[in-house]
Every structure is written in C-alpha cells, then in structure tokens.
Design a protein around this motif. Sequence first.
Motif, short mmCIF file in Angstrom:
data_model
loop_
_atom_site.label_atom_id
_atom_site.label_comp_id
_atom_site.label_asym_id
_atom_site.label_seq_id
_atom_site.Cartn_x
_atom_site.Cartn_y
_atom_site.Cartn_z
N LEU A 116 0.82 -1.21 0.00
CA LEU A 116 0.00 0.00 0.00
C LEU A 116 0.86 1.26 0.00
O LEU A 116 0.51 2.26 -0.63
N GLU A 117 1.97 1.23 0.71
CA GLU A 117 2.84 2.40 0.74
C GLU A 117 3.44 2.68 -0.64
O GLU A 117 3.55 3.83 -1.07
N LEU A 118 3.80 1.59 -1.36
CA LEU A 118 4.30 1.76 -2.73
C LEU A 118 3.20 2.31 -3.64
O LEU A 118 3.41 3.23 -4.43
N ASP A 119 2.00 1.72 -3.51
CA ASP A 119 0.87 2.22 -4.31
C ASP A 119 0.56 3.67 -3.96
O ASP A 119 0.22 4.47 -4.84
N LEU A 120 0.66 3.99 -2.69
CA LEU A 120 0.39 5.36 -2.26
C LEU A 120 1.40 6.33 -2.87
O LEU A 120 1.04 7.42 -3.33
N ALA A 121 2.64 5.91 -2.89
CA ALA A 121 3.68 6.77 -3.48
C ALA A 121 3.40 6.99 -4.97
O ALA A 121 3.52 8.11 -5.49
N ARG A 122 3.04 5.92 -5.66
CA ARG A 122 2.73 6.06 -7.07
C ARG A 122 1.53 6.97 -7.27
O ARG A 122 1.50 7.81 -8.18
N ALA A 123 0.48 6.76 -6.47
CA ALA A 123 -0.73 7.57 -6.60
C ALA A 123 -0.44 9.04 -6.33
O ALA A 123 -0.97 9.93 -7.03
N GLU A 124 0.38 9.32 -5.33
CA GLU A 124 0.73 10.71 -5.05
C GLU A 124 1.51 11.32 -6.21
O GLU A 124 1.30 12.47 -6.59
N GLY A 125 2.40 10.51 -6.81
CA GLY A 125 3.15 11.01 -7.97
C GLY A 125 2.24 11.27 -9.15
O GLY A 125 2.37 12.30 -9.84
N ALA A 126 1.29 10.34 -9.40
CA ALA A 126 0.36 10.53 -10.52
C ALA A 126 -0.51 11.76 -10.30
O ALA A 126 -0.73 12.56 -11.23
N LEU A 127 -1.02 11.93 -9.08
CA LEU A 127 -1.84 13.10 -8.80
C LEU A 127 -1.03 14.37 -8.94
O LEU A 127 -1.51 15.38 -9.47
N GLY A 128 0.22 14.33 -8.48
CA GLY A 128 1.06 15.51 -8.62
C GLY A 128 1.29 15.86 -10.08
O GLY A 128 1.27 17.03 -10.47
N ALA A 129 1.51 14.82 -10.93
CA ALA A 129 1.72 15.08 -12.36
C ALA A 129 0.47 15.66 -12.98
O ALA A 129 0.53 16.60 -13.78
#
Length: 726
Positions: A535-548
């Motif tokens: 979940l932490e890895l998914d969260l990091a990816r999701a935060e990156g995608a939202l930031g982009a």
Amino acid sequence: MSALSAEVVNVLAKRRAGGPLSLTVDEVDKILSELGVPLRGTKAVPVPLRATRIHFRGTKWLKPDHPDAAGHRLVDAADLPEWVRPVADKNSPAVGSVGAGAAPEVDEQPGPKAQVPFQFEWSPQPGVNGIGSGRNLRGKSTILNVLMWSLTGRCPQFQNDVRSWIEHVEVDWQVGTEQLRVGFDAVDGVATGQVVSVTEVDSDTRSTVIGQFIGADFEGVMGSLMMARLRLENIPVWTDATARVHAWPAYSSSFVVRANQLDPIVGNEQTIGVRMMQMFIGTDWAPVQAAAMTARRGMDTARATAKDKAQAAGEVVEASRSAAEKHLQDLRAKLGKLPAATLDVQGMFDAAARASDLARQIHRLEVRLIEQASFAETARQQLKAVKARVHTKYEDALAARFFHHMRPSVCPRCAAQVTPERQAAEPDKHECSVCASELNLEALQSDVIVAASVPDQLVGDLVTGTSGGNGEDGNAEEGPVDEVGAAQTAVSAAEAAVAKLTGKIAELTRERGELAARVEVGGELLTAASERRTLELDLARAEGALGALTRSSDPRTVDPVDPVQLAVVEAAEQVLKKWVKNDQDPMLVQISADIERLTQSFGADNLSAFALSGAASMALRENGVKQIYSGLTAGEKLRVKIATAIALIRHGYVEGIGRHPGFLVLDSPSAEEMPEEDLATMVKALKGVAGEAEMQIFVATRNAAPLVELLPEANRVVAEGNSYVW
C-alpha cells in the motif's frame, strides 16, 4: 505580383492595431498559392453546347400478346440474354430461392418473348425542341435520358426493361466549334465505347479518338473532356467538415429542370446553389472567392477540431485527476485500518517451532493415552469377572451348606416318605436316605452328604465350603479376596495413568494453543506488514500521478492554423466578397427583371417584384404580398426555376459573359399544375427567348398539341394517341 495580393496587404495594414503586418505582395502571393487560392480572376466566356444528332438502337423483348410483337420471332426464356430473362425463370426452384428480404419484380407471363428490333434517330435543331406523346410511358423520357447519358457519362434511371433493351447509342455534340461523337455499346446500362472528335477537311470526314471508357470510366472521361471545352472551373466547397470539389456532375445536372426536383432555385445541388449561380452569372472573381472561402472554412474546421480535442483531453485529465484523488484517499484509508503493532519475527518463529514440537509430544501422549485407556478398560473388565466368579463361589458354598445340612422328609421327585429309620441308617449303611446312593465315607466323616460317584475335586470343594461356612477356618476367604484386590489395584493403577496422561495432554494443548495464538497474531502482523509495504508503494505512485496531473493542469489548445495564413485568407475573402458583390449586384438586377418577365410570360402573372440575391435566394411578391421562392406552389416554382435558368443563359449570351453553355432540358413541365394553354404560352415564350439568345432547349411533355402547333417538324418528335415515340 497580383492585384488581389496587393489589396490584401492594404487590408492587413489597416487591420493591424500595432502597426502594419510586415508582409509583401509576393509573400501574400505565395501564401494564397499554397492555400490553393487562384491569384487572378478568369473572364467567363460562354461556350455553346448543342446536341446535333441522337441515335440509339436495341431489341425490345415483349410479351407475345403485345400489339408490337405481331410478326416477330419468339424466343424461349432460357435462350434470352441474362439481363432480360424473366425474373420468375431466374428464381425458379431449379435455380434457387430468392434471398431473405428480396422482393423481385416477377414477370406476369414468364415464358417466350417476342424479339422486336428498334432504332431511333433524330437531329435536334437550335432553339426549342419538343418531345411529346398522347399518353405517359411512351418513350419521351428515354430520349432525354439517352441524351444526358451521353453527355454526363452516368446511366440515368431508366425503366428496367428499357435499360436492358438499349444496345448501342451515338450522340453528336457541337461544343463551341468542335464536333464530338459519343458512341458506346450498352449491356444492361453498362457502357463501353469512345469519344471521337469529328472534323471535315475538303468534304472528307475524319475522326480522332480523344477518349475511351468502360463502365464507370465513362463519367470521368466526359467530365475531363467537357469541363475543359466548356471552360468550366471546379467549384470548391467545404461541407461535412471536409473540402469537396464539385465539377462536371454538378454542372451537367443543372442543365435539367424536372418537375419533381425544384430546389434549389439554381441547379440541383442544394449545397452549391450560390456557387453555381455565381459561376453562371460570370463574375470574374467568383471561382477565386469560392477557393478562398473553402480555405478559410478548412482552417476554421481545423481550429474547431483542435479545440474539441483539447476540451476532450481536458475532460479526460479532470476525470483522471478525480480518479487519482479518490484512489489516494482509498489507499490512505486502507493503511489506517492496518494494525500498528511491531512484529517480533524471531519470537514468532520460536513460538511456531515450540508449538510444532508440542504438537508432536501431544500426539505421542495421545497414542499412549489410547493404549492406557484400553488397558484400564481391560482391567475393569477383569475386575468385574473376578467379582462375579467370587460371588458365584460364595453362593455355591452357601447353597452347599444349605442343601447338605438339609434333612428332607419327602423325596423331591416322588414325594415318598423318608422315614427316620432310613435317615438313622445312613452312617451304618452308607446310603442316602433319599436316593439310596452310596455315600463318600470321608466326606461323611466331615458331616458332608455326598455320593461316592461325585468327583473328588467337587467333594473336596464341598467339604471345604461346608466347613468354612461354619467359621471354623479364618483363612477360607483369603484366596478370592486377594484376587479381587489385585484386580482392583490394577484398575486403579490404569485409571491413574490415564488421568495423568490426560492432564499432561491438556497442559501441553493449552500451551500449544497459546503459542498458536501468538503465531497467528504474528502471521496477521506479517501479512499486514506485507500489505502495508504494498500500500505504501501504491500510495507513493498515486501521489506522484496526482502531482503530475495537478502540475499539467488542463491541456492547452494547440492552434493548428498558421495565424499569418489565416489573416491573409480572411483578408482575401473580405476583398473578394466586395469585388464579387460589386460585379454581381448590377447583373442580378438585370437577371431579376428577366426572371419576372419570363415568369409572367409563362402564365404566372400574379408574381412580380422579383429580386434574386447574391445568396441564390429569391424574394418576390405574390398578388402584391411579400413572398419567397420556397413559399410558392410547385407549379409556380417550376415556372420561376425555368425562368431563372433561361435568364442566366440569356444574360451570359447578351453580355458575352457567364459560363452556362445554353443547353437546357425541361422534363415534363406540365406535370405540375400546368394546363395545356399555359404550356402553349411557355413554349411560345421559350421560342421568343431562343430567338433573342443562342440556346437549345428540350421540352418533353405529355401535352403534344402545343408542340405540334408551335414547333417546326424538324424540332419535334411527337407520338399521338397510343403510339410510341420510338
């Protein structure tokens, strides 16, 4: 350097707020050329088009009872050409059934047909030519269809039988000073032939092939030949988000006025009515204006498409952003639900190993418990058996004591009296006083009455039991009592062992349960730790995608149009619109006056104040009330449309400008509310117009009387009564 580009430069200089746009005339010339906009207008000079000879031949395949079939050879249906074979024969059970949804036109009388050859030839004249018959379906439209087939290269909508009958066509056309002969063979409407240029040199006729065609090639060949010879230009328009070029099919269709096709007022293509009118009026800059407008609309469409794409992309980005935010919230919620305890991995592994070891110990103890429980059960059964045996011996001893001390006075069997004498004689005679059996003397001495025949073992037991019963031997019960005690001791020992094993198993099981619970908690924590990591890895990816998605914001519209080109073409369109209007408006006034005069001469004297606009729309008055072309009745529309076409032709030939070749076909004008007297008025007016301007007009009508009355014999083909035109 063109005049158009020079004017465009001036317009751009005035339009630019911050100073003149730094474009030279040569640069504007280059831009317009790249956009397909001609730099110069073309002087429109009409080129006459005339049909000088029409010839076609073929074979009619008629029913045997048809009036024209008399005396002609009958041909069996199986021997007919494929394209004229009766439908009933084609779809007979022997051939195959009609496909789903098909509705073939079944021949009323399948079978033999009469082979009736025919041919038609006519040399139309300049001016008005008439084709008439006393009834419908007598071949009038066929002549016009053959004429237009040879001109356009497109097979018209013949009746099915007529299309299959025509086998060869030749039509001579006078195009300006050149004579062309279009000849072709036809098989069920499919043409194969050639176009030749016919010249006469010193009374010698020479033919030069200038075009050949097979099937669909016909239309293209005629278009390329006629457009060049009639000096007609392509008409570019922007329709359905794409640029289209109208050419020969659009021009040639405008040469025909049909009672069932009255819109638009000029030509028969609704989308190019304005352009067609401009071409026929003959303003020099009309083709250039059409090209400029098409180029500008293409740019507008490109911009609109880019904007729509950007908007769609923005909507996708917004939807993606919302989905990313929701996904991020879901991941955080899942992380919040996971246990926060720290996992002791080594302790969990030690507990698991200890639990596994305890499980093996418990298993071994359970095996021993089963064995010990079986042993205890056996001991209990043995104790029960010993107690039963001891009890039996005790009862036997009591019975022996009881029965051996009895002194029966009566025989238990025969009830005979046992006398005291016989009882007293037992010690002396050694006989039982009841059954007279010899007694065991040794037993008798111990006061035990037992027959001498009884086995010694039994006698000894009886003697022992009898004497013990008297309490003389205190150790008589010691044997049985010891046996029961031993059995009881064995049972107690076995049950004690079972209880010990059971307790031990319970203790180990409890310990193993505690360890298993620790292992289970550790497993849950281990699973949670793994899930947390994921979940932490998914969260990091999701935060990156939202930031982009947040940084990219909404996609920008990338303008696909060069602003300089757009400015040039818009300025050119503005200039050309003004030039065309200045040239066209005075002509429209003259043409409108001709339309009014002609319409009234055609019998519609209730219509007046005609005003044909540059938008190819017609305003007028009907009995003094404002009216427009679309509001007229079909009969009034027909008169106005014919008058408009003739006014455009007349204008071109009187003024020496325009692009209409002066060829016009009127198909069945009397079909729309036109009585015979009005048709006669129209034909007479047409003759007058044809005398004023060089043109050739064909009129096909069922009312043949005005044609016979008003037209010379060479200018008409008329079938009276029930006769056929060909």
